[in-house]
Design a protein around this motif. Structure first.
Motif, mmCIF file in Angstrom:
data_model
loop_
_atom_site.group_PDB
_atom_site.id
_atom_site.type_symbol
_atom_site.label_atom_id
_atom_site.label_comp_id
_atom_site.label_asym_id
_atom_site.label_seq_id
_atom_site.Cartn_x
_atom_site.Cartn_y
_atom_site.Cartn_z
ATOM 1 N N GLY A 132 -34.578 -44.396 -35.315
ATOM 2 C CA GLY A 132 -34.958 -42.984 -35.286
ATOM 3 C C GLY A 132 -36.145 -42.681 -34.388
ATOM 4 N N MET A 133 -36.759 -43.712 -33.818
ATOM 5 C CA MET A 133 -37.899 -43.487 -32.917
ATOM 6 C C MET A 133 -37.420 -42.888 -31.603
ATOM 7 S SD MET A 133 -40.110 -47.001 -33.456
ATOM 8 C CE MET A 133 -40.958 -47.350 -34.989
ATOM 9 N N PRO A 134 -38.027 -41.791 -31.150
ATOM 10 C CA PRO A 134 -37.552 -41.152 -29.912
ATOM 11 C C PRO A 134 -37.820 -41.966 -28.648
ATOM 12 C CG PRO A 134 -39.517 -40.045 -30.756
ATOM 13 C CD PRO A 134 -39.111 -41.037 -31.794
ATOM 14 N N ASP A 135 -38.860 -42.798 -28.662
ATOM 15 C CA ASP A 135 -39.231 -43.563 -27.472
ATOM 16 C C ASP A 135 -38.644 -44.970 -27.559
ATOM 17 O OD1 ASP A 135 -40.912 -45.380 -25.756
ATOM 18 O OD2 ASP A 135 -41.874 -43.476 -25.270
ATOM 19 N N LEU A 136 -37.897 -45.368 -26.522
ATOM 20 C CA LEU A 136 -37.240 -46.677 -26.524
ATOM 21 C C LEU A 136 -38.237 -47.833 -26.469
ATOM 22 C CD1 LEU A 136 -34.180 -46.033 -24.172
ATOM 23 C CD2 LEU A 136 -34.186 -46.210 -26.661
ATOM 24 N N VAL A 137 -39.369 -47.618 -25.798
ATOM 25 C CA VAL A 137 -40.385 -48.675 -25.747
ATOM 26 C C VAL A 137 -40.985 -48.885 -27.132
ATOM 27 C CG1 VAL A 137 -42.579 -49.405 -24.741
ATOM 28 C CG2 VAL A 137 -40.865 -48.284 -23.305
ATOM 29 N N ASP A 138 -41.195 -47.782 -27.872
ATOM 30 C CA ASP A 138 -41.665 -47.903 -29.256
ATOM 31 C C ASP A 138 -40.665 -48.698 -30.091
ATOM 32 O OD1 ASP A 138 -44.004 -46.489 -28.832
ATOM 33 O OD2 ASP A 138 -43.155 -44.567 -29.463
ATOM 34 N N GLN A 139 -39.383 -48.439 -29.883
ATOM 35 C CA GLN A 139 -38.338 -49.179 -30.600
ATOM 36 C C GLN A 139 -38.425 -50.673 -30.279
ATOM 37 O OE1 GLN A 139 -34.294 -47.795 -30.406
ATOM 38 N NE2 GLN A 139 -34.861 -45.634 -30.434
ATOM 39 N N TRP A 140 -38.623 -50.971 -29.013
ATOM 40 C CA TRP A 140 -38.679 -52.373 -28.561
ATOM 41 C C TRP A 140 -39.874 -53.102 -29.171
ATOM 42 C CZ3 TRP A 140 -42.218 -54.484 -24.749
ATOM 43 C CH2 TRP A 140 -41.886 -55.777 -24.319
ATOM 44 N N VAL A 141 -41.036 -52.449 -29.161
ATOM 45 C CA VAL A 141 -42.237 -53.056 -29.743
ATOM 46 C C VAL A 141 -42.032 -53.301 -31.236
ATOM 47 C CG1 VAL A 141 -44.684 -52.661 -30.282
ATOM 48 C CG2 VAL A 141 -43.804 -52.061 -28.017
ATOM 49 N N GLY A 173 -32.078 -51.511 -20.885
ATOM 50 C CA GLY A 173 -32.498 -50.230 -20.321
ATOM 51 C C GLY A 173 -33.645 -50.391 -19.339
ATOM 52 N N GLY A 174 -33.765 -49.468 -18.396
ATOM 53 C CA GLY A 174 -34.737 -49.565 -17.306
ATOM 54 C C GLY A 174 -36.178 -49.715 -17.760
ATOM 55 N N ARG A 175 -36.681 -48.766 -18.584
ATOM 56 C CA ARG A 175 -38.088 -48.796 -18.989
ATOM 57 C C ARG A 175 -38.399 -50.023 -19.835
ATOM 58 N NH1 ARG A 175 -39.570 -44.510 -22.448
ATOM 59 N NH2 ARG A 175 -41.716 -45.233 -22.234
ATOM 60 N N VAL A 176 -37.517 -50.318 -20.768
ATOM 61 C CA VAL A 176 -37.758 -51.464 -21.643
ATOM 62 C C VAL A 176 -37.625 -52.770 -20.866
ATOM 63 C CG1 VAL A 176 -37.029 -52.676 -23.736
ATOM 64 C CG2 VAL A 176 -37.018 -50.175 -23.678
ATOM 65 N N ALA A 177 -36.667 -52.828 -19.935
ATOM 66 C CA ALA A 177 -36.507 -54.036 -19.114
ATOM 67 C C ALA A 177 -37.770 -54.299 -18.301
ATOM 68 C CB ALA A 177 -35.302 -53.879 -18.189
ATOM 69 N N ALA A 178 -38.384 -53.232 -17.795
ATOM 70 C CA ALA A 178 -39.632 -53.381 -17.036
ATOM 71 C C ALA A 178 -40.750 -53.897 -17.937
ATOM 72 C CB ALA A 178 -40.032 -52.043 -16.421
ATOM 73 N N GLU A 179 -40.811 -53.397 -19.178
ATOM 74 C CA GLU A 179 -41.809 -53.874 -20.138
ATOM 75 C C GLU A 179 -41.593 -55.352 -20.453
ATOM 76 O OE1 GLU A 179 -44.442 -52.447 -21.402
ATOM 77 O OE2 GLU A 179 -44.143 -50.361 -20.796
ATOM 78 N N ARG A 217 -47.571 -51.678 -12.672
ATOM 79 C CA ARG A 217 -48.139 -50.353 -12.912
ATOM 80 C C ARG A 217 -47.090 -49.414 -13.516
ATOM 81 N NH1 ARG A 217 -51.295 -48.192 -7.887
ATOM 82 N NH2 ARG A 217 -52.419 -50.117 -8.366
ATOM 83 N N GLY A 218 -47.536 -48.627 -14.497
ATOM 84 C CA GLY A 218 -46.617 -47.690 -15.149
ATOM 85 C C GLY A 218 -46.080 -48.197 -16.479
ATOM 86 N N THR A 219 -46.297 -49.478 -16.771
ATOM 87 C CA THR A 219 -45.849 -50.033 -18.046
ATOM 88 C C THR A 219 -47.022 -50.101 -19.025
ATOM 89 O OG1 THR A 219 -46.339 -52.328 -17.456
ATOM 90 C CG2 THR A 219 -44.162 -51.480 -16.845
ATOM 91 N N ARG A 220 -46.694 -50.215 -20.288
ATOM 92 C CA ARG A 220 -47.754 -50.388 -21.293
ATOM 93 C C ARG A 220 -48.433 -51.739 -21.120
ATOM 94 N NH1 ARG A 220 -45.273 -48.139 -26.995
ATOM 95 N NH2 ARG A 220 -44.376 -46.214 -26.134
ATOM 96 N N GLN A 221 -47.641 -52.727 -20.721
ATOM 97 C CA GLN A 221 -48.218 -54.052 -20.513
ATOM 98 C C GLN A 221 -49.289 -54.023 -19.430
ATOM 99 O OE1 GLN A 221 -47.840 -56.984 -22.199
ATOM 100 N NE2 GLN A 221 -46.758 -55.682 -23.639
#
Length: 278
Positions: A132-141, A173-179, A217-221
């Motif tokens: 139910g989390m809207p952000d995929l990176v939040d889901q991944w973490v 997915g793109g954003r999560v793959a980058a993370e 650059r651009g990632t949370r990491q």
């Protein structure tokens, strides 16, 4: 039950918990919070019986790499380790508590109990929350935290595979793959840091953390790596200051020795030996 005594502490108490685990082989295990492993106080000896160790630390805590070092050290001695990382937190315990620590304590206090139904219900609730989390990176973490949870380990291979499949799907997915790529590179540097903290090592790591932050650059990491860069730079200043103090102490001790007439003070029972520990 003397076979089930554990030692626990936060911050300085966490460091003391580690020292006691090294010193007393009879302890069943321990909880090291906001601290880790830095000094050996006895020659490492593999545990004769399995010990349980829980390590909890804020990701922004300066003690984070020492917490990782505790995992490596105690695993090498045969301990069964669990780590809980408190994201976005510095040197303090989470206000909302640590669900992983609660689970760990529940299992450790009653190892023969039937925790399966409680663990299954908790896992279903967590998976629903994550989806139910809207952000995929939040889901991944959250999924990465979930796969290390004591209840997931308790439930065994089927539960672990379920969480692993969720992670794999997210990492396509793109954003999560980058993370995930940034994290993989970040973990290489963290492993290097757990091996030692000389001035030269820290200077090299500070530059590497900065380079990693710029490369991803651009990632949370990237943001976390920048924080690690700043943390290690402060450590360099601390190590230099510590070395300067030790050099001054050694020079002062040598000066006193040079001024002491031959034979004087050689058999003085009240004279303390020099203490050159860091």
């Amino acid at each position: 039950d003397l076979q089930r005594c554990h030692v626990a502490g936060f911050s300085k108490g966490g460091w003391m918990a580690g020292f006691l685990l090294q010193h007393d082989p009879s302890l069943a295990g321990g909880i090291i919070l906001g601290a880790g492993h830095q000094f050996l106080i006895r020659k490492p000896v593999r545990f004769r019986r399995s010990k349980l160790l829980f390590v909890g630390v804020g990701r922004l805590d300066a003690n984070y790499p020492f917490a990782l070092r505790a995992l490596v050290h105690y695993r090498s001695l045969g301990a069964r380790t669990t780590m809980d990382t408190w994201h976005g937190l510095g040197h303090r315990f989470p206000d909302s508590g640590s669900p992983a620590l609660s689970q760990w304590l529940n299992i450790a206090a009653n190892p023969r109990g039937d925790h399966g139904s409680e663990a299954s219900e908790w896992l279903e609730g967590q998976i629903d929350t994550i989806k139910g989390m809207p952000d995929l990176v939040d889901q991944w973490v959250a999924c990465r935290d979930l796969e290390k949870a004591p209840y997931v380990r308790l439930l065994g291979a089927a539960a672990e595979a379920r969480v692993s499949s969720l992670l794999s799907a997210l990492e396509k997915g793109g954003r999560v793959a980058a993370e995930a790529r940034a994290l993989k590179a970040h973990q290489v540097l963290l492993r290097q840091e757990t091996k030692g903290h000389t001035v030269a090592q820290c200077q090299r790591l500070a530059a590497d953390y900065l380079a990693l932050s710029e490369a991803h650059r651009g990632t949370r990491q990237a943001e976390i790596a920048l924080g690690d860069h700043e943390r290690v730079e402060k450590l360099v200043l601390h190590l230099k200051e510590q070395r300067k103090i030790m050099q001054e102490q050694e020079a002062e001790a040598q000066k006193k020795k040079d001024l002491t007439p031959p034979g004087e003070g050689d058999i003085d029972p009240f004279r303390r030996a020099p203490d050159n520990r860091p």
